[in-house]
Write a protein that holds these residues in place. Structure first.
Motif, PDB file in Angstrom:
ATOM      1  N   THR A 158       0.845  -1.191   0.000  1.00 19.44           N
ATOM      2  CA  THR A 158       0.000   0.000   0.000  1.00 19.44           C
ATOM      3  C   THR A 158       0.877   1.237   0.000  1.00 19.44           C
ATOM      4  O   THR A 158       1.930   1.253   0.662  1.00 19.44           O
ATOM      5  CB  THR A 158      -0.922   0.037   1.225  1.00 19.44           C
ATOM      6  OG1 THR A 158      -1.810  -1.083   1.177  1.00 19.44           O
ATOM      7  CG2 THR A 158      -1.752   1.316   1.256  1.00 19.44           C
ATOM      8  N   ILE A 159       0.432   2.267  -0.713  1.00 18.61           N
ATOM      9  CA  ILE A 159       1.154   3.538  -0.714  1.00 18.61           C
ATOM     10  C   ILE A 159       0.163   4.676  -0.537  1.00 18.61           C
ATOM     11  O   ILE A 159      -0.912   4.695  -1.146  1.00 18.61           O
ATOM     12  CB  ILE A 159       1.974   3.708  -2.009  1.00 18.61           C
ATOM     13  CG1 ILE A 159       2.813   4.986  -1.956  1.00 18.61           C
ATOM     14  CG2 ILE A 159       1.091   3.681  -3.255  1.00 18.61           C
ATOM     15  CD1 ILE A 159       3.863   5.071  -3.055  1.00 18.61           C
ATOM     16  N   THR A 160       0.533   5.606   0.352  1.00 14.72           N
ATOM     17  CA  THR A 160      -0.211   6.854   0.480  1.00 14.72           C
ATOM     18  C   THR A 160       0.740   7.977   0.088  1.00 14.72           C
ATOM     19  O   THR A 160       1.853   7.725  -0.371  1.00 14.72           O
ATOM     20  CB  THR A 160      -0.702   7.059   1.913  1.00 14.72           C
ATOM     21  OG1 THR A 160       0.443   7.236   2.761  1.00 14.72           O
ATOM     22  CG2 THR A 160      -1.500   5.851   2.392  1.00 14.72           C
ATOM     23  N   ASP A 161       0.346   9.215   0.313  1.00 13.41           N
ATOM     24  CA  ASP A 161       1.253  10.321   0.010  1.00 13.41           C
ATOM     25  C   ASP A 161       2.426  10.384   0.970  1.00 13.41           C
ATOM     26  O   ASP A 161       3.422  11.059   0.695  1.00 13.41           O
ATOM     27  CB  ASP A 161       0.497  11.649   0.026  1.00 13.41           C
ATOM     28  CG  ASP A 161      -0.294  11.875  -1.248  1.00 13.41           C
ATOM     29  OD1 ASP A 161      -1.272  12.637  -1.221  1.00 13.41           O
ATOM     30  OD2 ASP A 161       0.078  11.266  -2.282  1.00 13.41           O
ATOM     31  N   SER A 162       2.310   9.676   2.106  1.00 16.66           N
ATOM     32  CA  SER A 162       3.346   9.806   3.122  1.00 16.66           C
ATOM     33  C   SER A 162       3.992   8.500   3.542  1.00 16.66           C
ATOM     34  O   SER A 162       4.967   8.520   4.302  1.00 16.66           O
ATOM     35  CB  SER A 162       2.766  10.478   4.370  1.00 16.66           C
ATOM     36  OG  SER A 162       1.679   9.728   4.868  1.00 16.66           O
ATOM     37  N   SER A 163       3.502   7.371   3.062  1.00 16.64           N
ATOM     38  CA  SER A 163       4.055   6.116   3.553  1.00 16.64           C
ATOM     39  C   SER A 163       3.834   4.978   2.577  1.00 16.64           C
ATOM     40  O   SER A 163       2.990   5.059   1.675  1.00 16.64           O
ATOM     41  CB  SER A 163       3.426   5.755   4.897  1.00 16.64           C
ATOM     42  OG  SER A 163       2.062   5.449   4.723  1.00 16.64           O
TER      43      SER A 163
ATOM     44  N   ARG B  30      11.961  -7.045  -2.020  1.00 12.88           N
ATOM     45  CA  ARG B  30      11.904  -7.542  -3.409  1.00 12.88           C
ATOM     46  C   ARG B  30      10.940  -6.714  -4.268  1.00 12.88           C
ATOM     47  O   ARG B  30      11.190  -6.529  -5.458  1.00 12.88           O
ATOM     48  CB  ARG B  30      11.434  -9.003  -3.427  1.00 12.88           C
ATOM     49  CG  ARG B  30      12.341  -9.951  -2.680  1.00 12.88           C
ATOM     50  CD  ARG B  30      11.939 -11.410  -2.924  1.00 12.88           C
ATOM     51  NE  ARG B  30      10.581 -11.711  -2.437  1.00 12.88           N
ATOM     52  CZ  ARG B  30       9.604 -12.182  -3.211  1.00 12.88           C
ATOM     53  NH1 ARG B  30       9.810 -12.390  -4.502  1.00 12.88           N
ATOM     54  NH2 ARG B  30       8.410 -12.452  -2.687  1.00 12.88           N
ATOM     55  N   PHE B  31       9.858  -6.246  -3.667  1.00 14.92           N
ATOM     56  CA  PHE B  31       8.847  -5.472  -4.392  1.00 14.92           C
ATOM     57  C   PHE B  31       8.918  -4.011  -3.977  1.00 14.92           C
ATOM     58  O   PHE B  31       9.213  -3.698  -2.814  1.00 14.92           O
ATOM     59  CB  PHE B  31       7.438  -5.980  -4.095  1.00 14.92           C
ATOM     60  CG  PHE B  31       7.113  -7.344  -4.659  1.00 14.92           C
ATOM     61  CD1 PHE B  31       8.080  -8.162  -5.220  1.00 14.92           C
ATOM     62  CD2 PHE B  31       5.807  -7.812  -4.611  1.00 14.92           C
ATOM     63  CE1 PHE B  31       7.769  -9.408  -5.734  1.00 14.92           C
ATOM     64  CE2 PHE B  31       5.465  -9.057  -5.118  1.00 14.92           C
ATOM     65  CZ  PHE B  31       6.459  -9.863  -5.676  1.00 14.92           C
ATOM     66  N   THR B  32       8.625  -3.124  -4.918  1.00 16.66           N
ATOM     67  CA  THR B  32       8.565  -1.692  -4.628  1.00 16.66           C
ATOM     68  C   THR B  32       7.289  -1.111  -5.233  1.00 16.66           C
ATOM     69  O   THR B  32       7.064  -1.253  -6.447  1.00 16.66           O
ATOM     70  CB  THR B  32       9.779  -0.956  -5.205  1.00 16.66           C
ATOM     71  OG1 THR B  32      10.982  -1.511  -4.658  1.00 16.66           O
ATOM     72  CG2 THR B  32       9.718   0.522  -4.852  1.00 16.66           C
ATOM     73  N   ILE B  33       6.494  -0.468  -4.387  1.00 16.59           N
ATOM     74  CA  ILE B  33       5.289   0.197  -4.860  1.00 16.59           C
ATOM     75  C   ILE B  33       5.585   1.680  -5.027  1.00 16.59           C
ATOM     76  O   ILE B  33       6.314   2.280  -4.226  1.00 16.59           O
ATOM     77  CB  ILE B  33       4.099  -0.035  -3.893  1.00 16.59           C
ATOM     78  CG1 ILE B  33       2.795   0.471  -4.513  1.00 16.59           C
ATOM     79  CG2 ILE B  33       4.351   0.587  -2.530  1.00 16.59           C
ATOM     80  CD1 ILE B  33       1.557   0.063  -3.713  1.00 16.59           C
ATOM     81  N   SER B  34       5.038   2.272  -6.077  1.00 13.82           N
ATOM     82  CA  SER B  34       5.217   3.703  -6.311  1.00 13.82           C
ATOM     83  C   SER B  34       3.957   4.260  -6.963  1.00 13.82           C
ATOM     84  O   SER B  34       3.111   3.498  -7.439  1.00 13.82           O
ATOM     85  CB  SER B  34       6.441   3.967  -7.197  1.00 13.82           C
ATOM     86  OG  SER B  34       6.289   3.342  -8.456  1.00 13.82           O
TER      87      SER B  34
END
Length: 120
Positions: free
Chosen positions: A50-55, A65-69
């Motif tokens: 999960t990604i928000t504007d701050s975390s 291994r995985f990167t969310i953006s």
């Protein structure tokens, strides 16, 4: 009113990489959290990242291994997957929490899913 289009799945060998994309279109005021889920055959759907504007947050099995953006201008979320393992095989879904107006409630929208298969 809102459409999510996913792309980037496919067949990859163990140790390989894939990049998933999910882009939203339609009547969107703002997007809060963006997430990736996956569902393997015979298993329940599970949260991957999960990604928000701050975390950002990750499931333990994909950390490192995985990167969310995300790209707010493009209303898109991405999942870069490296060092893939056979147990990563699943249908991957994006979920975006969207407001249609400044005072509207948050509504969750799901992508159509994209198959990721890790196999030699």
């Amino acid at each position: 009113q809102v459409q999510l289009v996913e792309s980037g799945g496919g067949l990859v060998q163990p140790g390989g990489s894939l990049r998933l994309s999910c882009a939203a279109s339609g009547s969107i005021f703002s997007i809060n959290a963006m997430s990736w889920y996956r569902q393997a055959p015979g298993k329940q759907r599970e949260l991957v990242a999960t990604i928000t504007d701050s975390s950002t947050n990750y499931q333990d099995s994909v950390k490192g291994r995985f990167t969310i953006s995300r790209d707010n201008a493009k209303k898109a979320v991405y999942l870069e997957m490296n060092s893939l393992k056979p147990e990563d095989t699943a249908v991957y879904y994006c979920k975006l929490n969207i407001r249609h107006g400044a005072l509207s409630v948050v509504i969750a929208y799901w992508g159509q899913g994209t198959q990721v298969t890790v196999s030699s």
